[in-house]
Design an enzyme around this catalytic site. Sequence first.
Site, PDB file in Angstrom:
ATOM      1  N   HIS A   1      78.628  16.527  16.823  1.00 34.30           N
ATOM      2  CA  HIS A   1      77.299  16.587  17.459  1.00 34.30           C
ATOM      3  C   HIS A   1      77.210  17.897  18.222  1.00 34.30           C
ATOM      4  O   HIS A   1      77.532  17.976  19.417  1.00 34.30           O
ATOM      5  CB  HIS A   1      77.085  15.377  18.373  1.00 34.30           C
ATOM      6  CG  HIS A   1      75.672  15.256  18.865  1.00 34.30           C
ATOM      7  ND1 HIS A   1      75.046  14.036  19.049  1.00 34.30           N
ATOM      8  CD2 HIS A   1      74.763  16.203  19.199  1.00 34.30           C
ATOM      9  CE1 HIS A   1      73.808  14.254  19.481  1.00 34.30           C
ATOM     10  NE2 HIS A   1      73.621  15.565  19.598  1.00 34.30           N
TER      11      HIS A   1
ATOM     12  N   GLU B   1      68.983   8.216  22.792  1.00 34.94           N
ATOM     13  CA  GLU B   1      69.336   9.222  23.800  1.00 34.94           C
ATOM     14  C   GLU B   1      68.481   8.993  25.046  1.00 34.94           C
ATOM     15  O   GLU B   1      68.993   8.706  26.115  1.00 34.94           O
ATOM     16  CB  GLU B   1      69.128  10.644  23.258  1.00 34.94           C
ATOM     17  CG  GLU B   1      69.449  11.733  24.288  1.00 34.94           C
ATOM     18  CD  GLU B   1      69.140  13.147  23.797  1.00 34.94           C
ATOM     19  OE1 GLU B   1      68.391  13.296  22.810  1.00 34.94           O
ATOM     20  OE2 GLU B   1      69.652  14.110  24.418  1.00 34.94           O
TER      21      GLU B   1
ATOM     22  N   ASP C   1      77.232  18.708  22.198  1.00 36.20           N
ATOM     23  CA  ASP C   1      75.769  18.762  22.030  1.00 36.20           C
ATOM     24  C   ASP C   1      75.225  20.192  22.081  1.00 36.20           C
ATOM     25  O   ASP C   1      74.997  20.798  21.045  1.00 36.20           O
ATOM     26  CB  ASP C   1      75.074  17.853  23.045  1.00 36.20           C
ATOM     27  CG  ASP C   1      73.695  17.368  22.581  1.00 36.20           C
ATOM     28  OD1 ASP C   1      73.309  17.664  21.435  1.00 36.20           O
ATOM     29  OD2 ASP C   1      73.004  16.683  23.367  1.00 36.20           O
ATOM     30  N   ASP C   2      74.996  20.709  23.285  1.00 33.62           N
ATOM     31  CA  ASP C   2      74.453  22.064  23.475  1.00 33.62           C
ATOM     32  C   ASP C   2      75.265  22.757  24.570  1.00 33.62           C
ATOM     33  O   ASP C   2      74.782  22.951  25.689  1.00 33.62           O
ATOM     34  CB  ASP C   2      72.974  21.982  23.878  1.00 33.62           C
ATOM     35  CG  ASP C   2      72.136  21.264  22.840  1.00 33.62           C
ATOM     36  OD1 ASP C   2      71.840  21.872  21.803  1.00 33.62           O
ATOM     37  OD2 ASP C   2      71.815  20.087  23.057  1.00 33.62           O
TER      38      ASP C   2
ATOM     39  N   HIS D   1      69.296  11.533  15.616  1.00 31.85           N
ATOM     40  CA  HIS D   1      69.430  11.290  17.044  1.00 31.85           C
ATOM     41  C   HIS D   1      68.678   9.988  17.351  1.00 31.85           C
ATOM     42  O   HIS D   1      67.536   9.808  16.912  1.00 31.85           O
ATOM     43  CB  HIS D   1      68.791  12.420  17.844  1.00 31.85           C
ATOM     44  CG  HIS D   1      69.643  13.653  17.972  1.00 31.85           C
ATOM     45  ND1 HIS D   1      70.234  14.257  16.898  1.00 31.85           N
ATOM     46  CD2 HIS D   1      70.006  14.382  19.067  1.00 31.85           C
ATOM     47  CE1 HIS D   1      70.925  15.311  17.328  1.00 31.85           C
ATOM     48  NE2 HIS D   1      70.796  15.417  18.634  1.00 31.85           N
TER      49      HIS D   1
ATOM     50  N   HIS E   1      74.639  21.448  18.204  1.00 35.10           N
ATOM     51  CA  HIS E   1      73.492  22.212  17.700  1.00 35.10           C
ATOM     52  C   HIS E   1      73.859  23.682  17.787  1.00 35.10           C
ATOM     53  O   HIS E   1      74.133  24.178  18.888  1.00 35.10           O
ATOM     54  CB  HIS E   1      72.251  21.925  18.542  1.00 35.10           C
ATOM     55  CG  HIS E   1      71.894  20.471  18.591  1.00 35.10           C
ATOM     56  ND1 HIS E   1      70.968  19.912  17.736  1.00 35.10           N
ATOM     57  CD2 HIS E   1      72.360  19.448  19.360  1.00 35.10           C
ATOM     58  CE1 HIS E   1      70.863  18.614  17.997  1.00 35.10           C
ATOM     59  NE2 HIS E   1      71.697  18.305  18.978  1.00 35.10           N
TER      60      HIS E   1
HETATM   61  N1  HPA Z   1      68.399  15.734  21.698  1.00 37.50           N
HETATM   62  C1  HPA Z   1      67.335  16.008  20.954  1.00 37.50           C
HETATM   63  N2  HPA Z   1      67.121  17.183  20.420  1.00 37.50           N
HETATM   64  C2  HPA Z   1      68.009  18.147  20.628  1.00 37.50           C
HETATM   65  C3  HPA Z   1      69.135  17.923  21.376  1.00 37.50           C
HETATM   66  C4  HPA Z   1      69.349  16.647  21.927  1.00 37.50           C
HETATM   67  O1  HPA Z   1      70.346  16.340  22.590  1.00 37.50           O
HETATM   68  N3  HPA Z   1      69.828  19.087  21.411  1.00 37.50           N
HETATM   69  C5  HPA Z   1      69.139  19.978  20.668  1.00 37.50           C
HETATM   70  N4  HPA Z   1      68.028  19.409  20.184  1.00 37.50           N
HETATM   71 ZN    ZN Z   2      71.927  16.590  20.034  1.00 39.17          ZN
END
Ligand code: HPA
Ligand code: ZN
Length: 335
Positions: A16, A208, A286-287, A205, A18
């Site tokens: 996971h 969340e 994630d990011d 996703h 991006h």
């Molecule tokens: N959630 C939804 N969209 C996203 C995310 C996330 O954690 N990171 C990058 N795009």
């Molecule tokens: Zn994500």
Amino acid sequence: SSLHDLIEALPKVEQHLHIEGTLEPELLFSLAAKNSVALPDDPVYASPETLRDRYQRFTCLDDFLHYYYLGMSVLVTEADFETLAWAYFQKAARDKVRHAEVFFDPQAHTARGVSYDTVVAGLAAAKKRAQAELAITVEYIVCILRHLPLPESDALVDTVLDRGHLTDGTLVGFGMVSSEKPFPPELFADIYARVARTGTHLTTHAGEEAPASFITASLERLGVERIDHGLAAAEDPALLASLARNRTLLTLCPWSNVALKNIPRFEDAPIRAFLDAGVRFSVNSDDPAYFGAYVQEVYCRVQDTFGLSVADWDWIVRGAVEESWCSDERKAEIL
Ligand code: HPA
Ligand code: ZN
């Protein structure tokens, strides 16, 4: 704690991540200058330091997404995408990541006049280099953006199908990202059905910022085999039982969940609930450029917070590798 050496040495898979979320503020500023992309006239964009400082105060998913989509506007050429991905793969190698399944968002680039082919060519070059020089295997997961009009996502699917990228090894799967709550899974059933005909891997996703019902609907209506985040599953015991029974992998990102205020504290991550229910999950970043932690640091924070046993870690890593979208030979090499 005493397990840190073991955790650092663990062979990791990142499932996971991006690639646009690995854009560090310094690279953002240097690419903006190189490409003459104007950044907002806002004190937040005074310097990489002021931008990074703002990243520490995200209030929710949409607040983060604003900076995320703005940031990636500096990515213009094939070389920019290669530079971005190569920088990430070097960090991943440092963190003992052996296999990475990486999301990317073509619509966020095509909307600015950067072609799908430019993006994919740059990412493919970095992948080749990572495999040759770092011994990391890389797969890409193309994502649609749920906040955009459906015809635009259909147009991306047209392009991906036209190129044959879901069946020729360029891409390993298909996913869906962006603002969640206003855009329930049912809206995307037709698009997922179209993509499913290729036989590619499907994920989305879910859970969340939205409740567990979004996870159930994603499994039932989109036919996904994996759930990205899956945070909200913890609130639904029947769902946990069925996830465990079906060996559905959740790609959990606890550091991200705290950064975006989906849970108040790291202690609230459902690590113990998932372990106790026998739900397969991986631990992911994630990011990382936006949330301030790459995967090794997330693993260490899980250990500091939950004090897991060697057996717990063995179970987490084994499940993540077994549910990876790489060959059985590669899984055996990693384990
Ligand atoms: N959630 C939804 N969209 C996203 C995310 C996330 O954690 N990171 C990058 N795009
Ligand atoms: Zn994500």
